[in-house]
Design a protein around this motif. Structure first.
Motif, short mmCIF file in Angstrom:
data_model
loop_
_atom_site.label_atom_id
_atom_site.label_comp_id
_atom_site.label_asym_id
_atom_site.label_seq_id
_atom_site.Cartn_x
_atom_site.Cartn_y
_atom_site.Cartn_z
N GLN A 32 0.79 -1.21 0.00
CA GLN A 32 0.00 0.00 0.00
C GLN A 32 0.84 1.28 0.00
O GLN A 32 1.90 1.34 0.62
N VAL A 33 0.31 2.31 -0.67
CA VAL A 33 0.92 3.63 -0.64
C VAL A 33 0.59 4.26 0.71
O VAL A 33 -0.57 4.28 1.12
N THR A 38 4.38 11.58 -2.01
CA THR A 38 5.67 11.08 -2.51
C THR A 38 5.55 9.70 -3.14
O THR A 38 6.55 9.16 -3.61
N SER A 39 4.37 9.11 -3.10
CA SER A 39 4.12 7.74 -3.59
C SER A 39 4.91 6.71 -2.79
O SER A 39 5.19 5.62 -3.28
N THR A 44 9.78 -1.39 1.60
CA THR A 44 10.84 -1.10 0.64
C THR A 44 10.83 -2.20 -0.43
O THR A 44 10.26 -3.28 -0.20
N PRO A 45 11.49 -1.97 -1.56
CA PRO A 45 11.56 -3.02 -2.57
C PRO A 45 12.15 -4.33 -2.04
O PRO A 45 11.70 -5.41 -2.40
N GLN A 46 13.17 -4.25 -1.17
CA GLN A 46 13.78 -5.46 -0.62
C GLN A 46 12.79 -6.19 0.30
O GLN A 46 12.67 -7.41 0.24
N GLN A 47 12.08 -5.45 1.13
CA GLN A 47 11.09 -6.06 2.01
C GLN A 47 9.96 -6.67 1.19
O GLN A 47 9.49 -7.76 1.49
#
Length: 97
Positions: A32-33, A38-39, A44-47
């Protein structure tokens, strides 16, 4: 980065690119945003990648156990949502992903 690693893992079990893409799309849509200005997303991408991999492993276990499911994408969505809800309020658990 995340897409390739997720695809590498899932391609061991599913060979159709469309199936792999749909599974990854479920992970992306569940993240979710949290800041619309800031979007910024909750994870995070890694999480996000770690949650997706963990969810996929759980899905494979359920499939191999012949768990009844009408739609594997819907079932996967439920797993991802549960995993994302779990650490959202527990920041120590969040670091384990």
């Amino acid at each position: 980065m995340g897409t390739e690693r997720f695809a590498d893992l899932t391609s061991c079990y599913y060979t159709e690119a469309q199936t792999i893409q749909e599974l990854w799309k479920v992970v992306k849509q569940c993240n979710q945003v949290v800041n619309y200005a800031t979007s910024e997303r909750a994870f995070t991408p890694q999480q996000e990648l770690n949650i997706g991999i963990r969810a996929f492993k759980e899905l494979v276990i359920k499939v191999k156990d012949n768990t009844k499911m009408q739609n594997k994408f819907g079932y996967f969505n439920g797993i991802v949502n549960n995993l994302m809800d779990e650490p959202y309020f527990d920041y120590e658990l969040l670091d384990t992903f």
